[in-house]
Design a protein around this motif. Sequence first.
Motif, short mmCIF file in Angstrom:
data_model
loop_
_atom_site.label_atom_id
_atom_site.label_comp_id
_atom_site.label_asym_id
_atom_site.label_seq_id
_atom_site.Cartn_x
_atom_site.Cartn_y
_atom_site.Cartn_z
N GLY A 98 -10.98 11.48 17.13
CA GLY A 98 -10.99 12.61 16.22
C GLY A 98 -10.11 12.23 14.96
N VAL A 99 -10.66 12.64 13.79
CA VAL A 99 -9.76 12.61 12.95
C VAL A 99 -9.92 13.99 11.87
CG1 VAL A 99 -10.41 10.07 12.33
CG2 VAL A 99 -12.04 11.88 11.21
N GLY A 100 -9.25 14.13 10.82
CA GLY A 100 -9.13 15.22 9.95
C GLY A 100 -9.01 14.76 8.46
N ARG A 115 -16.96 11.97 6.62
CA ARG A 115 -16.52 10.98 7.63
C ARG A 115 -15.83 11.88 8.74
NH1 ARG A 115 -17.21 6.05 9.40
NH2 ARG A 115 -15.44 5.07 10.63
N THR A 116 -15.29 13.19 8.57
CA THR A 116 -14.68 13.76 9.42
C THR A 116 -15.70 14.41 10.50
OG1 THR A 116 -12.95 14.67 7.88
CG2 THR A 116 -13.45 15.83 9.72
N ILE A 117 -16.79 14.96 9.88
CA ILE A 117 -18.04 15.35 10.71
C ILE A 117 -18.65 14.22 11.52
CG2 ILE A 117 -20.45 16.40 10.61
CD1 ILE A 117 -19.01 18.12 8.46
N GLU A 118 -18.71 13.14 10.76
CA GLU A 118 -19.23 11.92 11.70
C GLU A 118 -18.33 11.52 12.84
OE1 GLU A 118 -21.31 9.73 7.64
OE2 GLU A 118 -19.38 8.87 8.71
N GLY A 204 -6.59 12.40 6.56
CA GLY A 204 -6.77 12.19 5.26
C GLY A 204 -5.81 13.66 4.60
N ASN A 205 -5.10 13.13 3.73
CA ASN A 205 -4.18 14.35 3.12
C ASN A 205 -4.58 14.37 1.66
OD1 ASN A 205 -2.27 15.75 2.21
ND2 ASN A 205 -0.49 14.88 3.04
N TYR A 206 -5.15 15.71 1.23
CA TYR A 206 -5.54 15.68 -0.07
C TYR A 206 -4.85 17.04 -0.51
CZ TYR A 206 -8.97 12.20 1.25
OH TYR A 206 -9.66 10.99 1.74
N THR A 207 -3.58 17.20 -0.16
CA THR A 207 -2.96 18.55 -0.56
C THR A 207 -1.92 18.12 -1.71
OG1 THR A 207 -1.15 18.11 0.94
CG2 THR A 207 -2.96 19.25 1.91
N GLY A 281 -5.98 8.32 4.95
CA GLY A 281 -5.42 8.28 6.32
C GLY A 281 -6.11 7.38 7.16
N ASN A 282 -6.59 7.87 8.36
CA ASN A 282 -7.27 6.90 9.21
C ASN A 282 -8.58 7.26 9.28
OD1 ASN A 282 -7.25 9.47 10.53
ND2 ASN A 282 -6.73 8.76 12.70
N LEU A 283 -9.23 8.00 8.21
CA LEU A 283 -10.73 8.42 8.33
C LEU A 283 -11.59 7.10 8.09
CD1 LEU A 283 -10.57 11.43 5.58
CD2 LEU A 283 -11.02 11.34 7.81
#
Length: 325
Positions: A98-100, A115-118, A204-207, A281-283
């Motif tokens: 899992g990723v986020g 990519r998160t959904i994939e 993945g951090n986009y904040t 991140g690790n996406l």
Amino acid sequence: MHAAQRDGRLDGTTVVIAGASSGIGRATARAFAAQGARLVLAARRRDMLEDAAAECRRAGGEAIAVPADVTSPSDMRHLLDAATDRFGGVDVWINNAGVGAVGWFEDVPLEAHRRTIETNLLGPLNGAHAVLPHFIDRGRGVLINTNSIGAWVYPPGAVAYAAAKAGLHGMTEALRHEMRRHPGVHVCAIYPYFVDTPGLKHAGNYTGRTLNPRGPMQSPGRIARLMVDLAAHPRRRVPVGLPTLLGRVAYALAPDLVGRAMLAGVEMALARASPGRNGSGNLFGPPEDRMAVRGGGQSLLPVAVGLGAAGLLAAGALAAGRRAT
């Protein structure tokens, strides 16, 4: 289960874990190894997989490492082939990778959402499509999907994650109904709350903020023990802990109230966080640091508080409404 069970051990059970290099997957591999299982461990980083396999062998199981990306159907077929070539068949297959991608929807690049959904939805679909014909041919097998509270409660700031986990819930339920044609084949899912893994650190951090709030979390070891029990005694779905149950009930009773509470919690957490750099991140590739089982107690505590309060309010409102009718 086909395994020879002696003294509570699952000797001879062959278990494939996709997403085994850290966090829940690595803890689960250790737990199965302690039961005498034979492990086939998959993730994107060979070195971390080899470390995990060595841990499993020290714990009392057999283990091999098979680098694979769950978003690749051919990798999942290769993973099945590697397991059957080495151990003759698969008894348990766990879709755990899992990723986020964290951030307001419009700030997260479309490719990060995709990519998160994939990974979180199409990855389990690829794994299931590879292994279920094998289970059907053998007349037995247990498929376990690692889901989360996100299947029932949809947090702002993680839109693609919520979409994937809701989709995974639907996929799991539909597959279970289909597999009634094959009584020996079981389709299960486990639904933890926030778990103390490196997942948030590697997301993945986009904040524009550092994702490092603190708070109580569920331990990977607890989830791992439930995985072992679920493999030995298959059940349809296993919500983990009171927060998951409260969140599910609260959202079902008062989705708007819970949504407002979660939004306020996320906004509060981000406002208090220190500035940080955006990144994927690790996406799109494995992280470069040495991954571990635990992540150091990272949590979105305000979200937890909001869910609990919303659950109580929703339950009270429902009870009041019933008394009034």
